[in-house]
Design a protein around this motif. Structure first.
Motif, short mmCIF file in Angstrom:
data_model
loop_
_atom_site.label_atom_id
_atom_site.label_comp_id
_atom_site.label_asym_id
_atom_site.label_seq_id
_atom_site.Cartn_x
_atom_site.Cartn_y
_atom_site.Cartn_z
N GLY A 218 0.80 -1.29 -0.12
CA GLY A 218 0.09 0.11 -0.01
C GLY A 218 0.89 1.37 0.20
O GLY A 218 1.96 1.38 -0.16
N PRO A 219 -0.01 2.51 0.33
CA PRO A 219 -1.19 2.67 0.90
C PRO A 219 -2.10 2.29 -0.46
O PRO A 219 -1.77 2.47 -1.85
CB PRO A 219 -1.52 3.87 0.94
CG PRO A 219 -0.34 4.52 0.55
CD PRO A 219 0.90 3.73 0.17
N PHE A 220 -3.52 1.91 -0.31
CA PHE A 220 -4.35 1.63 -1.19
C PHE A 220 -5.42 2.76 -1.23
O PHE A 220 -5.88 3.23 -0.15
CB PHE A 220 -5.28 0.22 -0.89
CG PHE A 220 -4.03 -0.98 -0.89
CD1 PHE A 220 -3.82 -1.44 -2.06
CD2 PHE A 220 -3.71 -1.42 0.49
CE1 PHE A 220 -2.96 -2.76 -1.93
CE2 PHE A 220 -2.83 -2.39 0.32
CZ PHE A 220 -2.33 -2.99 -0.82
N TYR A 221 -6.00 2.93 -2.42
CA TYR A 221 -7.00 4.33 -2.61
C TYR A 221 -8.22 3.40 -3.23
O TYR A 221 -8.21 2.95 -4.16
CB TYR A 221 -6.51 5.07 -3.47
CG TYR A 221 -5.16 5.79 -2.86
CD1 TYR A 221 -5.09 6.79 -1.95
CD2 TYR A 221 -3.79 5.30 -3.22
CE1 TYR A 221 -4.15 7.40 -1.44
CE2 TYR A 221 -2.67 5.91 -2.66
CZ TYR A 221 -2.81 6.94 -1.95
OH TYR A 221 -1.73 7.57 -1.10
N ILE A 222 -9.33 3.62 -2.63
CA ILE A 222 -10.65 3.24 -2.93
C ILE A 222 -11.60 4.63 -2.83
O ILE A 222 -11.82 5.07 -1.96
CB ILE A 222 -11.38 2.32 -2.31
CG1 ILE A 222 -10.26 1.08 -2.25
CG2 ILE A 222 -12.75 1.93 -2.78
CD1 ILE A 222 -10.97 0.09 -1.38
N ARG A 223 -11.58 5.26 -4.32
CA ARG A 223 -12.50 6.47 -4.51
C ARG A 223 -11.87 7.55 -3.56
O ARG A 223 -10.67 7.88 -3.88
CB ARG A 223 -14.07 6.33 -4.07
CG ARG A 223 -14.87 5.36 -4.97
CD ARG A 223 -16.20 5.22 -4.62
NE ARG A 223 -16.91 4.38 -5.58
CZ ARG A 223 -18.16 4.31 -5.66
NH1 ARG A 223 -18.89 4.86 -4.80
NH2 ARG A 223 -18.89 3.47 -6.51
N ASN A 224 -12.58 8.00 -2.58
CA ASN A 224 -11.99 9.03 -1.88
C ASN A 224 -11.27 8.62 -0.54
O ASN A 224 -10.90 9.48 0.17
CB ASN A 224 -12.97 10.00 -1.60
CG ASN A 224 -13.51 10.64 -2.96
OD1 ASN A 224 -12.50 10.96 -3.82
ND2 ASN A 224 -14.82 11.19 -2.85
N PHE A 225 -11.40 7.27 -0.34
CA PHE A 225 -10.73 6.86 0.80
C PHE A 225 -9.31 6.30 0.66
O PHE A 225 -9.24 5.75 -0.51
CB PHE A 225 -11.72 6.01 1.46
CG PHE A 225 -13.07 6.31 1.63
CD1 PHE A 225 -13.17 7.31 2.86
CD2 PHE A 225 -14.07 6.37 0.92
CE1 PHE A 225 -14.32 7.85 3.27
CE2 PHE A 225 -15.20 6.66 1.27
CZ PHE A 225 -15.52 7.50 2.21
N SER A 226 -8.25 6.04 1.45
CA SER A 226 -7.39 5.53 1.36
C SER A 226 -6.90 4.77 2.92
O SER A 226 -7.38 5.26 3.87
CB SER A 226 -5.95 6.40 1.16
OG SER A 226 -5.84 7.28 2.21
N PHE A 227 -6.36 3.67 2.90
CA PHE A 227 -5.85 2.72 3.88
C PHE A 227 -4.61 2.10 3.41
O PHE A 227 -4.09 1.91 2.59
CB PHE A 227 -6.98 1.84 4.30
CG PHE A 227 -7.10 0.92 3.35
CD1 PHE A 227 -6.42 -0.50 3.47
CD2 PHE A 227 -8.08 1.02 2.37
CE1 PHE A 227 -6.67 -1.44 2.32
CE2 PHE A 227 -8.19 0.01 1.22
CZ PHE A 227 -7.75 -1.17 1.37
N GLY A 228 -3.80 2.05 4.91
CA GLY A 228 -2.25 1.51 4.54
C GLY A 228 -1.41 2.35 4.88
O GLY A 228 -1.77 3.61 5.47
N PRO A 229 -0.13 2.16 4.78
CA PRO A 229 0.38 0.90 4.41
C PRO A 229 0.43 -0.19 5.31
O PRO A 229 0.47 -0.03 6.60
CB PRO A 229 1.84 1.11 3.78
CG PRO A 229 2.29 2.55 4.64
CD PRO A 229 0.99 3.22 4.95
N LEU A 230 0.33 -1.49 4.69
CA LEU A 230 0.17 -2.49 5.54
C LEU A 230 1.61 -3.22 5.80
O LEU A 230 2.14 -3.29 4.52
CB LEU A 230 -0.71 -3.63 5.17
CG LEU A 230 -2.32 -3.24 4.79
CD1 LEU A 230 -2.90 -4.43 4.17
CD2 LEU A 230 -2.71 -2.87 6.41
N VAL A 231 2.23 -3.32 6.78
CA VAL A 231 3.40 -3.89 7.06
C VAL A 231 3.57 -5.37 7.67
O VAL A 231 2.74 -5.69 8.70
CB VAL A 231 4.30 -3.12 8.16
CG1 VAL A 231 5.77 -3.52 8.31
CG2 VAL A 231 4.30 -1.53 7.63
N LEU A 232 4.04 -6.27 6.89
CA LEU A 232 4.13 -7.61 7.41
C LEU A 232 5.49 -7.90 7.66
O LEU A 232 6.58 -7.49 7.10
CB LEU A 232 3.65 -8.41 6.19
CG LEU A 232 2.13 -8.19 5.59
CD1 LEU A 232 1.51 -9.02 4.28
CD2 LEU A 232 1.10 -8.32 6.72
#
Length: 340
Positions: A218-232
């Motif tokens: 990530g970060p991932f973007y969906i329309r006007n929203f974003s979440f992440g980045p995901l750390v593994l």
């Protein structure tokens, strides 16, 4: 000459009278023609004087502006000469005296910036600034090289001292003890060599012997929203401290018999301090991620370029084979593909 009543004047008398009239009238006409009226003369003189005064005022103002610009340029040049003269006695790291004027820097009234306005000396000021920055960089590099040289000399002195002490201890041992001590020293030397090699490359995880398998998505973007980045697969700070304590006991100069054990111990401490501090570790991880992305991008570009070259050569080879074989090219290519 007198004329009687009823008598006409003769031609000579008329001519003489005309000459007298012209002679008496000509001086006044000439005077009026040569000398203009006093009021008109004074008016023209006043206009000429006003025009001369305006032109002279413009010249004086231009000279004043040039003198002011020249004085400002000389003051700036003297200031930069003084800064360059003070530079050889500067402290470490900055290339300039502490608290003294800095190029374009903020913080305090002592800071100076190069003039940004247009002027004939602007190019000279830019050249002075570039030369000063180059000298600062050279001075900083020279100081860093000197510091590194001092550190390496001190490390070599300590190594020779430790090696001499180890040889003195060997002389006091019997054969079995000597063999065991030398075998242990070889093991210690391998650990020290690995730590110093990783430290020289700037790989702090490798200094501690930790495999960094951290993956960031990530970060991932969906329309006007974003979440992440995901750390593994992130290594916990607790695990880093545990590994550091175990390795520090192995590399400590009192226990490790290698000559460069003290240098390796300091490198281990430095790497552990960076990885156990959240801010420093975050900055270091970002540099690693950016380096990996650049490396992957470069490798992908190489693969694409190599694939395109191979494809072009294959197409050229097929065209050449078709041209040489003529009508038999298609059956031969089919049979060859079936055989392969």
């Amino acid at each position: 000459m007198l004329l009687r009543r009823g008598q006409r004047p003769s031609f000579n008398a008329i001519l003489l009278l005309a000459i007298v009239i012209v002679f008496n009238a000509s001086p006044s006409i000439l005077r009026n023609h040569r000398k203009p009226q006093p009021s008109l003369l004074f008016c023209l003189a006043d206009d000429a004087v006003e025009e001369d005064d305006d032109f002279l005022a413009e010249i004086l103002a231009e000279q004043a502006r040039e003198e002011e610009e020249l004085a400002r340029m000389e003051a700036e040049a003297r200031e930069f000469d003084a800064m360059k003269a003070r530079m050889p006695s500067a402290g470490s790291g900055s290339g300039m005296p502490g608290g003294g004027p800095k190029m374009g820097g903020g913080g305090g009234g002592a800071s100076r910036t190069m003039p940004k306005g247009a002027g004939p000396g602007n190019a000279n000021f830019s050249k002075l600034e570039e030369d000063l920055k180059k000298k600062e960089a050279l001075h900083a590099n020279k100081e860093a090289a000197q510091e590194e040289e001092k550190t390496s000399q001190e490390a070599e002195r300590i190594r020779l001292k430790r090696e001499a002490a180890f040889e003195a201890e060997l002389k006091k041992m019997n054969d079995d003890q000597r063999k065991k001590a030398q075998a242990q020293k070889r093991k210690d030397a391998k650990v020290v060599k690995r730590i110093l090699k990783a430290h020289t490359s700037g790989k702090h995880y490798a200094v501690l012997g930790i495999r960094n398998l951290e993956v960031q998505l990530g970060p991932f973007y969906i329309r006007n929203f974003s979440f992440g980045p995901l750390v593994l697969f992130r290594v916990r700070t607790k695990e880093i401290k545990r590994v550091y304590r175990n390795l520090a006991r192995t590399v400590h100069p009192d226990k490790n018999k290698d000559g460069r054990a003290e240098e390796a111990f300091h490198a281990l401490e430095s790497s552990a301090a960076i990885l156990t501090d959240e801010k420093q570790r975050s900055d270091y991880d970002k540099r690693i991620i950016n380096a990996r992305r650049r490396r992957n991008k470069y490798a992908m570009e190489k693969v694409v370029v190599g694939g395109s070259l191979a494809w072009n050569k294959s197409v050229k080879s097929l065209r050449m084979a078709k041209r040489v074989l003529g009508p038999f090219s298609t059956p031969i290519l089919v049979v060859g593909s079936l055989i392969i």
